[in-house]
Structure formats: C-alpha cells, structure tokens
Design an enzyme around this catalytic site. Structure first.
Site, PDB file in Angstrom:
ATOM      1  N   SER A  20      19.886   2.022  31.629  1.00  0.00           N
ATOM      2  CA  SER A  20      21.246   2.528  31.803  1.00  0.00           C
ATOM      3  C   SER A  20      21.859   2.735  30.426  1.00  0.00           C
ATOM      4  CB  SER A  20      22.103   1.534  32.593  1.00  0.00           C
ATOM      5  OG  SER A  20      21.629   1.411  33.912  1.00  0.00           O
ATOM      6  N   LYS A  65      29.386  -1.309  42.620  1.00  0.00           N
ATOM      7  CA  LYS A  65      29.376  -2.026  41.352  1.00  0.00           C
ATOM      8  C   LYS A  65      30.815  -2.222  40.910  1.00  0.00           C
ATOM      9  CE  LYS A  65      27.094  -2.191  36.878  1.00  0.00           C
ATOM     10  NZ  LYS A  65      26.248  -1.489  35.890  1.00  0.00           N
ATOM     11  N   ARG A 106      17.122  -3.877  44.243  1.00  0.00           N
ATOM     12  CA  ARG A 106      18.303  -4.393  43.548  1.00  0.00           C
ATOM     13  C   ARG A 106      18.923  -5.513  44.361  1.00  0.00           C
ATOM     14  NH1 ARG A 106      23.974  -3.349  43.882  1.00  0.00           N
ATOM     15  NH2 ARG A 106      25.056  -3.314  41.872  1.00  0.00           N
TER      16      ARG A 106
END
Length: 215
Positions: free
Chosen positions: A108, A137, A39
């Site tokens: 997701s 996040k 990521r």
C-alpha cells in the site's frame, strides 16, 4: 514476469458474519475473481492460521493465488502465493528476503515517494486508495479520487490495484483511469449474493479493458 490479478477479492468477517473466509473465497473464485486476499485484523494467531489454511485449500483447488494481508507469518505458514503489506507493516525489503523469489508482494502506498520506494524494494504491485469513502477501514485517509489514481498509475512502474470504497459502478472509470485492477471488500463480502457481485465486477473490468484497447 509475475501475473498480477485484476480482481482482488479481500475476504473479511468484519463487514459480514454470514460466510467464512473459505466460503467467500469459493464464491469469489466461482464468480471469476483471479486473486483472493485473506484479511483478518482480530483474533489469535491460531485462529488466523486455521482460517487462512481453509482459504488456501480453496485457492489451491482452483489454482487461484491467495495473498495474505499484513501477516507475513501466516502467509509463510500456509504457503500462500504472496503477501500484501500496509505502510506500517513489515518493510518490503525485509519481506522480499523472507519470501521465495516467485512470491507476489504487494504494498500500500499513498504518495509518489512511497510508491517509488516500495517498487525499489521489490513490490510487485501497488495498492492505491482509498478511491472513495470506505467503511471497511475506519482509519482510512480521505478519498483520493480518479485524478490522483491516474497520476499514480503514470508514476508507478508496476501494476496499480485501486482500492477503497469501489463499487461495480466505479469499476469502468477506475480501470480507464489507468488501474491494472481493483481490490474490493464490501462490494463482494457485503453483497446479498457475493458470487453474483463478483461476476458483475469481472464483467465491468473486462468491458473497461476492452475499451482501453481501442484507444
């Protein structure tokens, strides 16, 4: 049936700058993680490609799947085992057409409608969260909690990977709530010793799975 890992360690160079993606992957795998997710939200495509190639080399060496977060192009370029799409990324149906049939595609999803849609389009697992407040996040939604997780695990017809602010203290209850596994960033990447942190997470997952088998 595809084998979906129970501990997804998401490598990240935002919450920490001590280690590269490849170094984090190496420590996570040594600690027992059965899936690594790459990521990276910033940097050029070339930067991401090079970092993902290094992480893929580590995963290939240890026969552990690498899943690339968001970027289908990077996943395809490095020959990753799969890709994980967020709700605003490439539609699952298109991703399924782009990737080999044996590729793992995660999605997701936050609501029953989106979970069922993602599964119908070919998602192999659902990432659900945030379970707790998360700092990795900034635009994350409000924490869902264990009750919502339990409901979603009953709705989904595929493995559910819980994510979002999960610590080693949470793992037992998260798995007992019905989650197939957990995905973590800060709990490993931000830990003083990522390898030891991974081992502790694996131990808690195994403990919870063992207890669940008794029921």
């Amino acid at each position: 049936m595809k084998r979906i890992g129970v501990l997804h360690v998401i490598t990240d160079t935002t919450v920490q700058s001590r280690f590269t993606h490849a170094q984090l992957a190496e420590m996570a795998i040594e600690g027992g993680a059965d899936t690594v997710q790459f990521r990276q939200k910033t940097g050029t495509t070339r930067d991401l490609l090079e970092a993902a190639q290094d992480a893929q080399a580590v995963c290939t060496q240890h026969a552990v799947p690498l899943i690339v977060n968001d970027r289908a192009d990077i996943a395809l370029a490095v020959g990753a085992a799969g890709v994980h799409f967020g709700q605003d990324d490439l539609p699952i149906s298109i991703g399924r057409n782009l990737f080999p049939q044996n590729s793992i595609i995660g999605a997701s999803a936050r609501t029953e409608e989106k979970i069922l849609k993602a599964i119908s389009e070919g998602a192999d697992y659902i990432g659900f969260g945030p379970i707790r407040q998360t700092s990795s996040k900034p635009d994350a939604e409000a924490p869902k909690g264990l009750d919502a997780l339990s409901r979603m695990c009953k709705i989904a017809r595929c493995p559910v990977i819980a994510i979002g602010g999960i610590t080693v203290e949470d793992v037992f209850n998260v798995i007992r709530a019905g989650a197939h596994g957990v995905a973590v960033i800060s709990a490993v990447c931000g830990a003083p010793d990522p390898l030891a942190a991974t081992r502790h997470l694996v131990a808690e997952i195994r403990r919870a799975k063992k207890e669940s088998e008794k029921v």
